[in-house]
Scaffold this active site. Structure first.
Site, PDB file in Angstrom:
ATOM      1  N   ASP A  13      -8.633 -70.543   0.084  1.00 29.57           N
ATOM      2  CA  ASP A  13      -9.689 -70.528  -0.941  1.00 29.57           C
ATOM      3  C   ASP A  13      -9.809 -69.179  -1.640  1.00 29.57           C
ATOM      4  OD1 ASP A  13     -10.382 -73.171  -0.076  1.00 29.57           O
ATOM      5  OD2 ASP A  13     -11.423 -72.261   1.608  1.00 29.57           O
ATOM      6  N   GLU A  14      -8.689 -68.500  -1.830  1.00 33.73           N
ATOM      7  CA  GLU A  14      -8.733 -67.178  -2.484  1.00 33.73           C
ATOM      8  C   GLU A  14      -8.695 -67.296  -4.004  1.00 33.73           C
ATOM      9  OE1 GLU A  14      -6.300 -67.999  -0.298  1.00 33.73           O
ATOM     10  OE2 GLU A  14      -6.410 -66.661   1.433  1.00 33.73           O
ATOM     11  N   LYS A  16      -6.285 -69.003  -5.698  1.00 32.42           N
ATOM     12  CA  LYS A  16      -4.869 -68.942  -6.093  1.00 32.42           C
ATOM     13  C   LYS A  16      -4.604 -69.792  -7.330  1.00 32.42           C
ATOM     14  CE  LYS A  16      -3.714 -70.546  -1.976  1.00 32.42           C
ATOM     15  NZ  LYS A  16      -4.900 -70.400  -1.147  1.00 32.42           N
ATOM     16  N   LYS A  18      -6.191 -70.280  -9.984  1.00 31.00           N
ATOM     17  CA  LYS A  18      -6.409 -69.613 -11.270  1.00 31.00           C
ATOM     18  C   LYS A  18      -5.180 -68.762 -11.648  1.00 31.00           C
ATOM     19  CE  LYS A  18      -9.222 -66.197 -13.564  1.00 31.00           C
ATOM     20  NZ  LYS A  18     -10.539 -65.622 -13.813  1.00 31.00           N
ATOM     21  N   ASN A  38      -5.039 -81.149   2.149  1.00 33.01           N
ATOM     22  CA  ASN A  38      -6.053 -80.287   2.767  1.00 33.01           C
ATOM     23  C   ASN A  38      -6.350 -79.083   1.883  1.00 33.01           C
ATOM     24  OD1 ASN A  38      -3.460 -79.321   3.178  1.00 33.01           O
ATOM     25  ND2 ASN A  38      -3.831 -78.561   5.224  1.00 33.01           N
ATOM     26  N   GLY A  40      -7.349 -77.011  -1.573  1.00 30.34           N
ATOM     27  CA  GLY A  40      -8.295 -77.248  -2.661  1.00 30.34           C
ATOM     28  C   GLY A  40      -8.023 -76.236  -3.744  1.00 30.34           C
ATOM     29  N   HIS A  41      -7.442 -76.675  -4.848  1.00 25.23           N
ATOM     30  CA  HIS A  41      -7.132 -75.756  -5.935  1.00 25.23           C
ATOM     31  C   HIS A  41      -7.984 -76.124  -7.142  1.00 25.23           C
ATOM     32  CE1 HIS A  41      -2.888 -74.815  -4.175  1.00 25.23           C
ATOM     33  NE2 HIS A  41      -3.874 -74.341  -3.453  1.00 25.23           N
ATOM     34  N   GLN A 225      -3.321 -73.161   1.419  1.00 19.83           N
ATOM     35  CA  GLN A 225      -4.047 -72.456   2.487  1.00 19.83           C
ATOM     36  C   GLN A 225      -3.820 -70.933   2.371  1.00 19.83           C
ATOM     37  OE1 GLN A 225      -2.032 -75.389   3.829  1.00 19.83           O
ATOM     38  NE2 GLN A 225      -3.805 -76.395   2.960  1.00 19.83           N
ATOM     39  N   THR A 240      -3.647 -74.017  10.204  1.00 21.95           N
ATOM     40  CA  THR A 240      -3.158 -75.312   9.754  1.00 21.95           C
ATOM     41  C   THR A 240      -1.772 -75.532  10.382  1.00 21.95           C
ATOM     42  OG1 THR A 240      -2.953 -76.769   7.855  1.00 21.95           O
ATOM     43  CG2 THR A 240      -2.124 -74.513   7.566  1.00 21.95           C
ATOM     44  N   THR A 305     -13.682 -80.729   1.459  1.00 26.08           N
ATOM     45  CA  THR A 305     -14.658 -81.383   2.341  1.00 26.08           C
ATOM     46  C   THR A 305     -16.109 -81.105   1.952  1.00 26.08           C
ATOM     47  OG1 THR A 305     -14.639 -79.454   3.778  1.00 26.08           O
ATOM     48  CG2 THR A 305     -13.093 -81.227   4.327  1.00 26.08           C
ATOM     49  N   ARG A 309     -18.679 -72.662   3.242  1.00 26.75           N
ATOM     50  CA  ARG A 309     -17.705 -71.733   3.831  1.00 26.75           C
ATOM     51  C   ARG A 309     -18.435 -70.606   4.540  1.00 26.75           C
ATOM     52  NH1 ARG A 309     -14.580 -71.801  -1.812  1.00 26.75           N
ATOM     53  NH2 ARG A 309     -13.498 -73.786  -1.537  1.00 26.75           N
TER      54      ARG A 309
HETATM   55  P1  IMP Z   1      -6.091 -78.832   8.616  1.00 29.86           P
HETATM   56  O1  IMP Z   1      -5.180 -78.091   7.701  1.00 29.86           O
HETATM   57  O2  IMP Z   1      -6.846 -79.923   7.945  1.00 29.86           O
HETATM   58  O3  IMP Z   1      -5.399 -79.269   9.869  1.00 29.86           O
HETATM   59  O4  IMP Z   1      -7.222 -77.797   9.114  1.00 29.86           O
HETATM   60  C1  IMP Z   1      -6.915 -76.655   9.906  1.00 29.86           C
HETATM   61  C2  IMP Z   1      -7.759 -75.464   9.508  1.00 29.86           C
HETATM   62  O5  IMP Z   1      -7.341 -74.997   8.237  1.00 29.86           O
HETATM   63  C3  IMP Z   1      -9.252 -75.768   9.368  1.00 29.86           C
HETATM   64  O6  IMP Z   1      -9.980 -74.617   9.755  1.00 29.86           O
HETATM   65  C4  IMP Z   1      -9.416 -76.005   7.877  1.00 29.86           C
HETATM   66  O7  IMP Z   1     -10.729 -75.767   7.446  1.00 29.86           O
HETATM   67  C5  IMP Z   1      -8.444 -74.976   7.340  1.00 29.86           C
HETATM   68  N1  IMP Z   1      -7.917 -75.307   6.014  1.00 29.86           N
HETATM   69  C6  IMP Z   1      -6.982 -76.228   5.713  1.00 29.86           C
HETATM   70  N2  IMP Z   1      -6.723 -76.205   4.406  1.00 29.86           N
HETATM   71  C7  IMP Z   1      -7.488 -75.254   3.867  1.00 29.86           C
HETATM   72  C8  IMP Z   1      -7.630 -74.734   2.534  1.00 29.86           C
HETATM   73  O8  IMP Z   1      -6.971 -75.133   1.584  1.00 29.86           O
HETATM   74  N3  IMP Z   1      -8.541 -73.741   2.398  1.00 29.86           N
HETATM   75  C9  IMP Z   1      -9.250 -73.236   3.447  1.00 29.86           C
HETATM   76  N4  IMP Z   1      -9.129 -73.668   4.682  1.00 29.86           N
HETATM   77  C10 IMP Z   1      -8.259 -74.681   4.899  1.00 29.86           C
END
Ligand code: IMP
Length: 428
Positions: A13-14, A16, A18, A38, A40-41, A225, A240, A305, A309
């Site tokens: 969630d930095e 990226k 943008k 998983n 989020g961009h 991520q 992850t 989700t 944060r």
């Molecule tokens: P998973 O990738 O769904 O298995 O989750 C593993 C961990 O990575 C959890 O703490 C998630 O909240 C975190 N996570 C996965 N994808 C992201 C992302 O894009 N941004 C921030 N945290 C993430």
């Protein structure tokens, strides 16, 4: 400059998306090499906002080819949903979107397995619930993994699912807490329907990308991520299941590491993390505290989700660790505007671990949990900086803050972001 990588240096969630959006115009290909839905961009164009979780950010530009590499795990219903949403929003998506035939497929039993595993309090990681971990388990375990290309072969797919699903049902039932069971033939019919939609997009992407490089095309890799969530070098087990560092590019796309000549590390001006795991600089200071203020102003709620944060001060110990592992050439400092109005700011320059001061990052969660941050205090600024377009437009304290971070990391700053819109960017 054949290939560039944009990588997050914190826990994701930095912002990226943008930077990928800004750089995308200069590239022929934008490629994702890890993760799945998983991620989020978010990309903001004036009053239009696009939130993508599976598709590469490049898909917003029809003249750029967007590639979902073999290292990604694909949930077909999500793929279809994102494509249709873009189309209904007026974004043309067609041959510009390519999916590797070797990307692995997420099935509902993956999500069910994750749901059951996460329901166990002690083993909870705080995942996004998108089936990412169980799908990668099946890929590495080899026996139960199904690649996207296999969806295009009905007889083969039916045989595979008739072998896999009974095992899955037994595994799920073993959790013993109201597990769902799946029907192989029903699942097969459902996925054959998705395959029709996917078919025009499926290709041999390592060949596509290596041919493109040979033809002098430019490629932009978009890590999903953040580096602290990398399966090997992150804060295991609160990570992850893929390689989010640029080291994931070679296995996750088929493009050799030597083709990547520029790596841009993306950092928020503070730190956030979603899910469980140690977070030494966390500001857990209540509803009226600075943590909550940053969360509210920075809209720090998960794109995937919606979870709030966790928020903390900038952690230079962690950033130095990931900047080294990611081998970044330059850094970008994002969301600097969110810190406006704070009298003073803090930067973590070392940790205290069991009474000893350390300046390296212990990535083992059980040791990191015991680390207390050593914080340096620097002056804040009160001015609104969202209209700044050059470093000289920033108040001295904001410039000093950027310089201090760059100085600690020993890296040049390529971008400073002072607002969500692409115009709200300083290129020093
Ligand atoms: P998973 O990738 O769904 O298995 O989750 C593993 C961990 O990575 C959890 O703490 C998630 O909240 C975190 N996570 C996965 N994808 C992201 C992302 O894009 N941004 C921030 N945290 C993430």
């Amino acid at each position: 400059m054949p290939a560039t990588c944009v990588v997050g240096l914190q826990w994701g969630d930095e912002a990226k998306g943008k930077i990928v959006d800004i750089l995308g115009d200069k590239h022929d290909f934008v490629v994702r090499y890890n993760g799945g839905a998983n991620a989020g961009h978010t990309v903001v164009w004036g009053d239009r906002k696009f939130a993508l979780s599976l598709l590469p950010t490049g898909v917003l530009k029809p003249h750029v080819k967007s590639v979902i590499g073999n290292g990604v795990v694909v949930y077909p219903p999500r793929f279809i949903e994102e494509v249709e949403k873009l189309r209904s929003g007026g974004v043309s998506v067609g041959a510009n979107l390519v999916v590797s035939e070797h990307a692995h497929t997420i099935f509902p039993y993956h999500m069910e397995e994750e749901r059951l595993a996460e329901a166990d309090g002690d083993g909870k990681i705080g995942t996004t619930g998108r089936g990412i971990g169980p799908c990668y388990q099946d890929k590495v375990g080899r026996r139960f993994g199904v690649r996207v290309g296999e969806l295009l072969h009905p007889k083969h797919l039916r045989e595979r699912l008739n072998y896999i699903v009974p095992f899955k049902n037994r595994i799920l039932a073993a959790f013993g807490i109201g597990a769902k069971a799946f029907d192989a033939n029903q699942l097969c019919d459902e996925y054959l329907g998705y395959a029709e939609f996917l078919k025009p997009h499926v290709a041999d992407t390592p060949k596509l990308l290596n041919d493109a490089l040979a033809a002098g095309k430019n490629i932009l890799f978009e890590a999903a991520q953040g580096s602290l969530l990398d399966i090997d070098h992150g804060t295991f087990p609160y990570v992850t299941s893929s390689s989010s560092l640029p080291s994931g590019i070679w296995p996750g796309s088929g493009v050799p590491a030597r083709a990547v000549s520029r790596i841009i590390g993306i950092l928020k001006a503070y730190t956030t993390r979603v899910g469980r795991g140690p977070f030494p600089t966390e500001l857990d200071d209540g509803p009226d505290g600075i943590g909550n203020r940053i969360r509210t102003i920075g809209r720090e709620f998960g794109t995937v989700t919606g979870r709030p944060r966790r928020v903390g001060w900038f952690d230079a110990v962690a950033a130095r660790y990931t900047a080294t592992l990611a081998d970044v050439d330059v850094i970008s400092i994002m969301l600097l505007d969110v810190l406006s109005g704070l009298k003073e700011l803090k930067i973590c320059t070392a940790y205290e671990l069991d009474g000893e001061r350390i300046t390296h990052f212990p990535s083992d969660s059980f040791r990191l949990e015991r680390c207390k941050p050593v914080l340096e205090t620097v002056p804040g600024w009160s001015e609104d900086i969202t209209t700044a377009r050059k470093l000289a437009d920033l108040p001295a304290a904001a410039r000093n803050y950027v310089d201090r971070i760059a100085g600690i990391l020993g890296k040049k700053v390529a971008f400073v972001s002072v607002g969500p819109d692409r115009d709200q960017t300083i290129v020093p």
